[in-house]
Design an enzyme around this catalytic site. Structure first.
Site, PDB file in Angstrom:
ATOM      1  N   ARG A 101       0.812  -1.230   0.000  1.00  0.00           N
ATOM      2  CA  ARG A 101       0.000   0.000   0.000  1.00  0.00           C
ATOM      3  C   ARG A 101       0.838   1.269   0.000  1.00  0.00           C
ATOM      4  NH1 ARG A 101      -3.014  -1.393   5.309  1.00  0.00           N
ATOM      5  NH2 ARG A 101      -3.916  -3.368   4.692  1.00  0.00           N
ATOM      6  N   CYS A 130      -8.451  -1.702   6.619  1.00  0.00           N
ATOM      7  CA  CYS A 130      -9.907  -1.868   6.757  1.00  0.00           C
ATOM      8  C   CYS A 130     -10.614  -0.562   7.145  1.00  0.00           C
ATOM      9  CB  CYS A 130     -10.247  -2.979   7.746  1.00  0.00           C
ATOM     10  SG  CYS A 130      -9.195  -3.060   9.174  1.00  0.00           S
ATOM     11  N   GLN A 156     -12.497   0.363  16.611  1.00  0.00           N
ATOM     12  CA  GLN A 156     -12.180  -0.809  15.787  1.00  0.00           C
ATOM     13  C   GLN A 156     -12.307  -2.114  16.578  1.00  0.00           C
ATOM     14  OE1 GLN A 156      -8.884   1.930  13.510  1.00  0.00           O
ATOM     15  NE2 GLN A 156      -8.629  -0.262  13.289  1.00  0.00           N
ATOM     16  N   HIS A 238     -16.113  -2.216  12.355  1.00  0.00           N
ATOM     17  CA  HIS A 238     -15.419  -0.983  12.736  1.00  0.00           C
ATOM     18  C   HIS A 238     -16.400   0.185  12.566  1.00  0.00           C
ATOM     19  CE1 HIS A 238     -11.882  -3.312  12.852  1.00  0.00           C
ATOM     20  NE2 HIS A 238     -11.158  -2.744  11.897  1.00  0.00           N
TER      21      HIS A 238
HETATM   22  N1  NAP Z   1      -8.783  -8.771  10.003  1.00  0.00           N
HETATM   23  C1  NAP Z   1      -9.119  -7.704   9.302  1.00  0.00           C
HETATM   24  O1  NAP Z   1     -10.189  -7.070   9.523  1.00  0.00           O
HETATM   25  C2  NAP Z   1      -8.218  -7.211   8.194  1.00  0.00           C
HETATM   26  C3  NAP Z   1      -8.687  -6.204   7.368  1.00  0.00           C
HETATM   27  C4  NAP Z   1      -7.869  -5.729   6.341  1.00  0.00           C
HETATM   28  C5  NAP Z   1      -6.613  -6.256   6.173  1.00  0.00           C
HETATM   29  N2  NAP Z   1      -6.168  -7.235   7.022  1.00  0.00           N
HETATM   30  C6  NAP Z   1      -4.823  -7.765   6.773  1.00  0.00           C
HETATM   31  O2  NAP Z   1      -4.977  -9.063   6.179  1.00  0.00           O
HETATM   32  C7  NAP Z   1      -3.914  -9.918   6.592  1.00  0.00           C
HETATM   33  C8  NAP Z   1      -4.508 -11.176   7.232  1.00  0.00           C
HETATM   34  O3  NAP Z   1      -5.255 -10.796   8.373  1.00  0.00           O
HETATM   35  P1  NAP Z   1      -6.084 -11.837   9.267  1.00  0.00           P
HETATM   36  O4  NAP Z   1      -6.926 -10.985  10.122  1.00  0.00           O
HETATM   37  O5  NAP Z   1      -6.704 -12.876   8.421  1.00  0.00           O
HETATM   38  O6  NAP Z   1      -4.885 -12.497  10.139  1.00  0.00           O
HETATM   39  P2  NAP Z   1      -4.911 -13.906  10.933  1.00  0.00           P
HETATM   40  O7  NAP Z   1      -6.288 -14.258  11.351  1.00  0.00           O
HETATM   41  O8  NAP Z   1      -3.858 -13.748  11.971  1.00  0.00           O
HETATM   42  O9  NAP Z   1      -4.418 -14.978   9.831  1.00  0.00           O
HETATM   43  C9  NAP Z   1      -3.074 -15.052   9.379  1.00  0.00           C
HETATM   44  C10 NAP Z   1      -2.943 -16.141   8.321  1.00  0.00           C
HETATM   45  O10 NAP Z   1      -1.567 -16.193   7.895  1.00  0.00           O
HETATM   46  C11 NAP Z   1      -1.117 -17.549   7.983  1.00  0.00           C
HETATM   47  N3  NAP Z   1       0.334 -17.624   8.253  1.00  0.00           N
HETATM   48  C12 NAP Z   1       1.001 -17.209   9.347  1.00  0.00           C
HETATM   49  N4  NAP Z   1       2.323 -17.477   9.206  1.00  0.00           N
HETATM   50  C13 NAP Z   1       2.472 -18.092   8.008  1.00  0.00           C
HETATM   51  C14 NAP Z   1       3.588 -18.616   7.299  1.00  0.00           C
HETATM   52  N5  NAP Z   1       4.829 -18.563   7.789  1.00  0.00           N
HETATM   53  N6  NAP Z   1       3.365 -19.180   6.070  1.00  0.00           N
HETATM   54  C15 NAP Z   1       2.113 -19.261   5.555  1.00  0.00           C
HETATM   55  N7  NAP Z   1       1.017 -18.759   6.187  1.00  0.00           N
HETATM   56  C16 NAP Z   1       1.200 -18.184   7.395  1.00  0.00           C
HETATM   57  C17 NAP Z   1      -1.900 -18.128   9.151  1.00  0.00           C
HETATM   58  O11 NAP Z   1      -1.848 -19.550   9.096  1.00  0.00           O
HETATM   59  P3  NAP Z   1      -2.032 -20.462  10.437  1.00  0.00           P
HETATM   60  O12 NAP Z   1      -3.496 -20.472  10.757  1.00  0.00           O
HETATM   61  O13 NAP Z   1      -1.518 -21.784  10.007  1.00  0.00           O
HETATM   62  O14 NAP Z   1      -1.208 -19.806  11.506  1.00  0.00           O
HETATM   63  C18 NAP Z   1      -3.285 -17.551   8.845  1.00  0.00           C
HETATM   64  O15 NAP Z   1      -3.888 -18.294   7.817  1.00  0.00           O
HETATM   65  C19 NAP Z   1      -3.036  -9.070   7.536  1.00  0.00           C
HETATM   66  O16 NAP Z   1      -1.998  -8.475   6.807  1.00  0.00           O
HETATM   67  C20 NAP Z   1      -3.993  -8.006   8.029  1.00  0.00           C
HETATM   68  O17 NAP Z   1      -3.331  -6.827   8.421  1.00  0.00           O
HETATM   69  C21 NAP Z   1      -6.941  -7.735   8.004  1.00  0.00           C
END
Ligand code: NAP
Length: 330
Positions: A101, A130, A156, A238
């Site tokens: 970004r 988000c 949030q 949010h």
């Molecule tokens: N949550 C939101 O509202 C939101 C909104 C906009 C953007 N985002 C962005 O989107 C991204 C994902 O967010 P999230 O909320 O889904 O996070 P999350 O729930 O913590 O999920 C992280 C994912 O990454 C995987 N992962 C971690 N380490 C890894 C590795 N070494 N190799 C391969 N996969 C790996 C995890 O797998 P395991 O389950 O196996 O650990 C899980 O599938 C982040 O960058 C976040 O900032 C999030």
């Protein structure tokens, strides 16, 4: 029909994305699912086919991907996205992390407002933060009136921090001890006026993202944006309180008209809404639109949306649907 990869398929964003792929019958022939080694071997069913989760390293052997949904950390985006681009000559990457970004040459696309940027053919496309996504949906058309300044306070939900934030809230609600908490303070029965890290001016990284991305998407570096981002103890959605000053006087009826003409944005005139009311909805909602009687040319409004839909997974799938139309004859 395209071949897709979902990096972070077991996370909050990845899981909602898989639900949307099923619900919208997204047109793909094969799906590669990637997560950390702890999830390797897990089976996930998508559209009647059971896929096995593989590790990032194993996924680098694939060379015919069309679209990659990156749903993991910025550190991993930095490490893996260039390798995927190298191995898959014509693929597109839709990055949910903050990594791309901040790169001036990468567009942040929120399809209901700026999907025409997909025509540029750039291979990396960024989702916004988000909080930025909900804000932009509400104010994009108001930018035609000339926005001078915005004072924003965000509220949030913990799902914005992924599984670790959600788990901390749930465990604290159950009075359980948490070994590696996501937040520096208790979140249950509390609010935390700090999201991310602080810079030397006492501004957080989340506030910096909101300010930078808003100016970038609106293509206006002169807009003054003052933000305070606050974590609140709710699971999803949010909210933002926004005080917006225009360069010249604008009538409230013209503001209403612009908000009502924006697709996927709903203005509530005679009532209020709360996160619980709209948790399952894809649209962004605005309520409490009113004139600010203390400041010239100024209005206030309250914005609410599900961060996982507009701020992440729904936005990603809409970008991918745009790519299918534009580049894959779909
Ligand atoms: N949550 C939101 O509202 C939101 C909104 C906009 C953007 N985002 C962005 O989107 C991204 C994902 O967010 P999230 O909320 O889904 O996070 P999350 O729930 O913590 O999920 C992280 C994912 O990454 C995987 N992962 C971690 N380490 C890894 C590795 N070494 N190799 C391969 N996969 C790996 C995890 O797998 P395991 O389950 O196996 O650990 C899980 O599938 C982040 O960058 C976040 O900032 C999030």
């Amino acid at each position: 029909m395209v071949k897709i990869l979902i990096f972070g398929c077991t996370g909050l964003v990845g899981k909602v994305l898989i639900d949307l792929i099923k619900a919208r019958n997204f047109n793909c022939t094969h799906i590669t699912l990637v997560a950390s080694v702890k999830s390797k071997g897990k089976k996930i069913k998508v559209k009647n086919i059971e896929y096995e989760v593989i590790s990032a390293i194993d996924s680098l052997k694939i060379i015919d991907l069309d679209i990659i949904f990156f749903c993991s950390s910025a550190t991993l985006a930095k490490k893996y996205c260039p390798l995927y681009l190298k191995n898959n000559e014509n693929c597109f990457i839709i990055d949910n992390s903050s990594y791309y970004r901040l790169n001036d040459s990468v567009d942040i696309i929120i399809p209901p407002v700026n999907k025409e940027l997909l025509k540029m053919g750039k291979r990396i496309i960024s989702n916004s933060n988000c909080t930025t996504a909900g804000l932009i949906m509400a104010i994009y058309k108001l930018n035609d009136f000339g926005i001078k300044k915005m004072i924003i306070t965000s509220f949030q939900s913990v799902s914005g921090s992924g599984y670790s934030g959600l788990n901390q809230l749930i465990r604290e609600q159950q009075d359980n001890v948490i070994e590696n908490p996501e937040y520096c303070k208790q979140i249950h029965n509390n609010i935390i006026p700090l999201i991310g890290s602080l810079n030397s001016e006492n501004i957080t990284s989340e506030e910096e993202k909101l300010i930078y991305e808003t100016r970038k998407i609106l293509k206006n570096n002169n807009i003054k944006v003052i933000a305070t981002c606050v974590r609140v103890p709710i699971d999803f959605c949010h909210s933002l309180s926004v005080n917006i000053t225009f360069n010249n006087d604008v009538l409230i009826k013209d503001i209403r008209e612009r908000i009502e003409s924006q697709e996927e944005l709903i203005l509530i005139n005679d009532d209020i809404i709360t996160p619980i009311d709209i948790k399952d909805k894809h649209e962004v909602f605005v309520c409490r639109l009113r004139k600010d009687n203390c400041l010239k040319n100024t209005y206030s409004m309250f914005i609410i949306f599900n961060n996982l839909f507009r701020g992440a997974s729904l936005n990603s799938i809409q970008i991918a649907e745009g790519l299918l139309k534009e580049y894959f004859n779909n």
